[in-house]
Design a protein around this motif. Structure first.
Motif, PDB file in Angstrom:
ATOM      1  N   ALA A 160       0.827  -1.208   0.000  1.00 28.44           N
ATOM      2  CA  ALA A 160       0.000   0.000   0.000  1.00 28.44           C
ATOM      3  C   ALA A 160       0.861   1.258   0.000  1.00 28.44           C
ATOM      4  O   ALA A 160       0.546   2.242  -0.683  1.00 28.44           O
ATOM      5  CB  ALA A 160      -0.933  -0.005   1.205  1.00 28.44           C
ATOM      6  N   VAL A 161       1.959   1.246   0.770  1.00 29.40           N
ATOM      7  CA  VAL A 161       2.867   2.398   0.801  1.00 29.40           C
ATOM      8  C   VAL A 161       3.470   2.621  -0.580  1.00 29.40           C
ATOM      9  O   VAL A 161       3.502   3.761  -1.083  1.00 29.40           O
ATOM     10  CB  VAL A 161       3.980   2.191   1.853  1.00 29.40           C
ATOM     11  N   LEU A 162       3.945   1.567  -1.216  1.00 25.04           N
ATOM     12  CA  LEU A 162       4.567   1.703  -2.527  1.00 25.04           C
ATOM     13  C   LEU A 162       3.568   2.199  -3.571  1.00 25.04           C
ATOM     14  O   LEU A 162       3.888   3.050  -4.408  1.00 25.04           O
ATOM     15  CB  LEU A 162       5.174   0.378  -2.957  1.00 25.04           C
ATOM     16  N   ARG A 163       2.342   1.671  -3.527  1.00 27.57           N
ATOM     17  CA  ARG A 163       1.325   2.134  -4.485  1.00 27.57           C
ATOM     18  C   ARG A 163       0.981   3.603  -4.238  1.00 27.57           C
ATOM     19  O   ARG A 163       0.779   4.368  -5.187  1.00 27.57           O
ATOM     20  CB  ARG A 163       0.072   1.273  -4.377  1.00 27.57           C
ATOM     21  N   ALA A 164       0.922   3.992  -2.979  1.00 25.10           N
ATOM     22  CA  ALA A 164       0.618   5.392  -2.662  1.00 25.10           C
ATOM     23  C   ALA A 164       1.697   6.330  -3.177  1.00 25.10           C
ATOM     24  O   ALA A 164       1.431   7.497  -3.475  1.00 25.10           O
ATOM     25  CB  ALA A 164       0.451   5.554  -1.155  1.00 25.10           C
ATOM     26  N   LEU A 165       2.918   5.818  -3.276  1.00 24.84           N
ATOM     27  CA  LEU A 165       4.040   6.616  -3.764  1.00 24.84           C
ATOM     28  C   LEU A 165       4.285   6.421  -5.264  1.00 24.84           C
ATOM     29  O   LEU A 165       5.225   6.988  -5.820  1.00 24.84           O
ATOM     30  CB  LEU A 165       5.312   6.262  -2.988  1.00 24.84           C
ATOM     31  N   GLY A 166       3.439   5.599  -5.900  1.00 26.48           N
ATOM     32  CA  GLY A 166       3.578   5.375  -7.325  1.00 26.48           C
ATOM     33  C   GLY A 166       4.775   4.540  -7.706  1.00 26.48           C
ATOM     34  O   GLY A 166       5.329   4.695  -8.808  1.00 26.48           O
ATOM     35  N   ARG A 167       5.192   3.617  -6.834  1.00 25.37           N
ATOM     36  CA  ARG A 167       6.370   2.779  -7.100  1.00 25.37           C
ATOM     37  C   ARG A 167       5.966   1.398  -7.607  1.00 25.37           C
ATOM     38  O   ARG A 167       4.887   0.896  -7.288  1.00 25.37           O
ATOM     39  CB  ARG A 167       7.208   2.631  -5.835  1.00 25.37           C
ATOM     40  N   ARG A 168       6.859   0.779  -8.369  1.00 27.40           N
ATOM     41  CA  ARG A 168       6.652  -0.579  -8.858  1.00 27.40           C
ATOM     42  C   ARG A 168       6.986  -1.566  -7.746  1.00 27.40           C
ATOM     43  O   ARG A 168       8.082  -1.554  -7.190  1.00 27.40           O
ATOM     44  CB  ARG A 168       7.524  -0.845 -10.081  1.00 27.40           C
TER      45      ARG A 168
END
Length: 238
Positions: free
Chosen positions: A172-180
């Motif tokens: 969820a953190v990575l998706r919130a930051l737009g990361r793969r």
């Protein structure tokens, strides 16, 4: 467990409060019912437990914190009942005890929302703010709540640390930051520098401090402390 001591002048002011205030904003909407399954489940739980919080649980802690702890979702008889993350459930025992030992909390326990506990340079949030049936949110529900987490992450100061408790919080953190996701694989005690997400922000991973993980030995206090050793070093508290 080692208890760290800090000079009085180095400690932030102690304020016991839930942040942000329960009004509609980018990080928290107390009236959110965008997920039909979760909204219906909360209505059912509220009918059975009329004294419970039974609505989205807001972030808790220091609004300018350098440590953001991200959990999964409120527990039925924990945060869903108390209205404060990790308060009243088993997972909060190890979390708050460890936060206190490393100088991030004013006391080692957090069983009730009126206990005077304050977080110091720390804030706690969840990937999903409403209680999911069986403690298992669906992918659409995690995605539906992600904008709130993204808004919270956007407030982090330089050299902040984000602690993801479990794979769902990590993703969820990575998706919130737009990361793969493939570029930042989840692993207990992993350290992921997030260049471009603020000056020196680092994502740290840990197994969730749930009853199952602690009772089975998948996560021990020593393992959890090892993660906090790295966090304390990153934010300059060692």
């Amino acid at each position: 467990m080692r208890v760290l001591r800090f000079p009085a002048r180095a400690k932030p002011a102690v304020t016991a409060r839930i942040l942000p205030e329960p009004t509609r904003n980018a990080r928290y909407d107390p009236a959110c019912r965008r997920c039909p399954r979760l909204a219906a489940f909360l209505d059912t739980v509220r009918a059975t437990h009329p004294g419970y919080w039974c609505r989205p649980v807001p972030p808790f802690g220091d609004d300018n914190a350098r440590l953001l702890v991200v959990g999964l979702a409120p527990g039925l008889h924990g945060a869903n009942a108390s209205g404060r993350p990790f308060t009243g459930d088993h997972a909060g025992i190890l979390l708050y005890r460890t936060l206190h030992a490393y100088g991030f909390a004013s006391r080692p326990d957090g069983a009730r929302p009126d206990d005077g506990l304050a977080l110091l340079d720390c804030r706690i949030n969840n990937a999903v703010k409403c209680l999911p049936p069986g403690n298992k949110p669906q992918p659409a529900e995690i995605a539906g709540c992600n904008a709130f987490l993204a808004a919270d992450l956007a407030t982090l100061p330089r050299r902040a640390s984000v602690l993801a408790l479990g794979r769902i919080a990590h993703d969820a953190v990575l998706r919130a930051l737009g990361r793969r996701l493939a570029e930042f694989p989840f692993a207990h005690a992993a350290r992921h520098p997030l260049s471009g997400a603020g000056d020196g922000v680092v994502l740290f991973d840990s197994y969730h401090c749930s009853r199952y993980n602690t009772n089975t030995g998948r996560l021990t206090p020593a393992m959890f402390e090892a993660v906090f050793d790295r966090i304390a070093a990153h934010v300059g508290r060692r």
